[in-house]
Design a protein around this motif. Structure first.
Motif, PDB file in Angstrom:
ATOM      1  N   GLU A 219       0.801  -1.225   0.000  1.00  0.00           N
ATOM      2  CA  GLU A 219       0.000   0.000   0.000  1.00  0.00           C
ATOM      3  C   GLU A 219       0.834   1.276   0.000  1.00  0.00           C
ATOM      4  N   THR A 220       1.875   1.321   0.810  1.00  0.00           N
ATOM      5  CA  THR A 220       2.684   2.537   0.898  1.00  0.00           C
ATOM      6  C   THR A 220       3.369   2.847  -0.419  1.00  0.00           C
ATOM      7  N   LEU A 221       3.991   1.838  -1.003  1.00  0.00           N
ATOM      8  CA  LEU A 221       4.658   2.033  -2.283  1.00  0.00           C
ATOM      9  C   LEU A 221       3.655   2.424  -3.362  1.00  0.00           C
ATOM     10  N   ALA A 222       2.495   1.784  -3.356  1.00  0.00           N
ATOM     11  CA  ALA A 222       1.468   2.087  -4.349  1.00  0.00           C
ATOM     12  C   ALA A 222       1.041   3.552  -4.279  1.00  0.00           C
ATOM     13  N   GLN A 223       0.882   4.057  -3.061  1.00  0.00           N
ATOM     14  CA  GLN A 223       0.462   5.455  -2.907  1.00  0.00           C
ATOM     15  C   GLN A 223       1.542   6.422  -3.388  1.00  0.00           C
ATOM     16  N   ILE A 224       2.795   6.077  -3.129  1.00  0.00           N
ATOM     17  CA  ILE A 224       3.906   6.925  -3.594  1.00  0.00           C
ATOM     18  C   ILE A 224       3.911   6.981  -5.116  1.00  0.00           C
ATOM     19  N   ILE A 225       3.793   5.820  -5.739  1.00  0.00           N
ATOM     20  CA  ILE A 225       3.786   5.760  -7.205  1.00  0.00           C
ATOM     21  C   ILE A 225       2.581   6.513  -7.759  1.00  0.00           C
ATOM     22  N   LYS A 226       1.415   6.265  -7.195  1.00  0.00           N
ATOM     23  CA  LYS A 226       0.176   6.890  -7.663  1.00  0.00           C
ATOM     24  C   LYS A 226       0.267   8.413  -7.587  1.00  0.00           C
ATOM     25  N   GLU A 227       0.673   8.917  -6.424  1.00  0.00           N
ATOM     26  CA  GLU A 227       0.735  10.370  -6.241  1.00  0.00           C
ATOM     27  C   GLU A 227       1.792  10.998  -7.144  1.00  0.00           C
ATOM     28  N   SER A 228       2.920  10.323  -7.304  1.00  0.00           N
ATOM     29  CA  SER A 228       3.988  10.861  -8.157  1.00  0.00           C
ATOM     30  C   SER A 228       3.536  10.939  -9.615  1.00  0.00           C
ATOM     31  N   LEU A 229       2.872   9.887 -10.085  1.00  0.00           N
ATOM     32  CA  LEU A 229       2.411   9.881 -11.473  1.00  0.00           C
ATOM     33  C   LEU A 229       1.308  10.910 -11.699  1.00  0.00           C
ATOM     34  N   GLU A 230       0.449  11.073 -10.709  1.00  0.00           N
ATOM     35  CA  GLU A 230      -0.657  12.019 -10.873  1.00  0.00           C
ATOM     36  C   GLU A 230      -0.179  13.460 -10.969  1.00  0.00           C
ATOM     37  N   THR A 231       0.992  13.754 -10.413  1.00  0.00           N
ATOM     38  CA  THR A 231       1.550  15.105 -10.553  1.00  0.00           C
ATOM     39  C   THR A 231       2.168  15.309 -11.933  1.00  0.00           C
ATOM     40  N   ARG A 232       2.287  14.232 -12.719  1.00  0.00           N
ATOM     41  CA  ARG A 232       2.892  14.305 -14.065  1.00  0.00           C
ATOM     42  C   ARG A 232       1.864  14.028 -15.154  1.00  0.00           C
ATOM     43  N   ASN A 233       0.627  14.378 -14.906  1.00  0.00           N
ATOM     44  CA  ASN A 233      -0.438  14.277 -15.909  1.00  0.00           C
ATOM     45  C   ASN A 233      -0.857  12.842 -16.217  1.00  0.00           C
ATOM     46  N   PHE A 234      -0.785  11.970 -15.210  1.00  0.00           N
ATOM     47  CA  PHE A 234      -1.283  10.611 -15.344  1.00  0.00           C
ATOM     48  C   PHE A 234      -2.602  10.461 -14.584  1.00  0.00           C
ATOM     49  N   LYS A 235      -3.448   9.601 -15.079  1.00  0.00           N
ATOM     50  CA  LYS A 235      -4.592   9.117 -14.309  1.00  0.00           C
ATOM     51  C   LYS A 235      -4.231   7.703 -13.878  1.00  0.00           C
ATOM     52  N   VAL A 236      -4.234   7.439 -12.584  1.00  0.00           N
ATOM     53  CA  VAL A 236      -3.752   6.149 -12.071  1.00  0.00           C
ATOM     54  C   VAL A 236      -4.895   5.351 -11.458  1.00  0.00           C
ATOM     55  N   LEU A 237      -5.049   4.124 -11.919  1.00  0.00           N
ATOM     56  CA  LEU A 237      -6.019   3.184 -11.363  1.00  0.00           C
ATOM     57  C   LEU A 237      -5.250   2.154 -10.558  1.00  0.00           C
ATOM     58  N   HIS A 238      -5.415   2.177  -9.237  1.00  0.00           N
ATOM     59  CA  HIS A 238      -4.647   1.283  -8.379  1.00  0.00           C
ATOM     60  C   HIS A 238      -5.432   0.014  -8.075  1.00  0.00           C
ATOM     61  N   CYS A 239      -4.841  -1.126  -8.366  1.00  0.00           N
ATOM     62  CA  CYS A 239      -5.431  -2.427  -8.049  1.00  0.00           C
ATOM     63  C   CYS A 239      -4.554  -3.131  -7.018  1.00  0.00           C
ATOM     64  N   HIS A 240      -5.181  -3.895  -6.130  1.00  0.00           N
ATOM     65  CA  HIS A 240      -4.454  -4.492  -5.009  1.00  0.00           C
ATOM     66  C   HIS A 240      -4.018  -5.937  -5.253  1.00  0.00           C
TER      67      HIS A 240
END
Length: 228
Positions: A15-36
């Motif tokens: 979860e922690t790594l996923a949130q870091i990746i998600k937030e980082s990509l979203e600041t670079r014009n990505f839409k991120v769909l996180h699956c567990h």
């Protein structure tokens, strides 16, 4: 794809790594769909049709390799990047055999992930159309490997073109030296480092007609392309 948000499907159960990746990509014009887990990733993929898949190898229910194998039965082209703590050569081979396009070993930098995503997406785009990138007063064609300033055309070598494109994708931001070397040269030894410095010098000369453009060396970090 260069104008709209890039839709990335991220399958990562940490979860922690996923949130870091998600937030980082979203600041670079990505839409991120996180699956567990892998099954959730499969279900989401068929519903959403994302632009890129980022798959952790070790996941509950279905692992990343299994997900990739299933997806490749119906979609041969979507870029797939594996994230894994595994580092054995056989693991890397298995990743590519299952349909992966790239492979990042944990821990990795977000800059490296973003550069690799753009590299894979642009590889898909370049086959269908010639995207012209505006770099200050220059127009850059990666397909034709040309820099156009007013009516003057400068031909670029393949290496110059790929390096300029890499810098452009990260314009006005530092891109780590090691990322460029591994992405374009495949290693970061003394000789490839000196080779990259030579190509940077060549690009500076070819861009010197526009004073608003500068490629600067950030000591002990990397390079930054400054342009409007």
């Amino acid at each position: 794809m260069t104008q709209n948000k890039i839709t990335a499907l991220l399958a990562e159960d940490e979860e922690t790594l996923a949130q870091i990746i998600k937030e980082s990509l979203e600041t670079r014009n990505f839409k991120v769909l996180h699956c567990h887990n892998g099954q959730e990733a499969m279900d989401t993929f068929y519903k959403v049709k994302p632009d890129v898949l980022i798959l952790d190898v070790m996941m509950p229910i279905k692992d990343g390799y299994s997900v990739a194998l299933e997806i490749r039965k119906t979609n041969k082209h979507i870029p797939i990047i594996f994230l894994t703590a595994k580092s054995q050569t056989q693991d890397v081979i298995e990743g590519f055999k299952s349909g992966g396009n790239d492979y990042l070993k944990k821990p990795f930098s977000m800059e490296e992930l973003i550069v690799r995503i753009h590299a894979l997406l642009n590889r898909e785009e370049i086959a269908s159309e010639d995207t012209i990138f505006a770099i200050g007063q220059y127009n850059f064609s990666r397909t034709k490997q040309e820099l156009v300033f007013q009516n003057t055309i400068q031909k670029l070598t393949n290496r110059e073109s790929e390096l300029l494109h890499c810098l452009y994708q990260n314009k006005n931001r530092i891109i780590e030296r090691s990322i460029i070397l591994n992405l374009l040269w495949g290693n970061e030894d003394f000789f490839t480092t000196r080779s990259m410095d030579v190509f940077i010098t060549k690009l500076r000369k070819k861009l010197d007609q526009d004073g608003s453009i500068e490629i600067i060396n950030i000591r002990n970090q990397g390079y930054k392309l400054l342009c409007p």
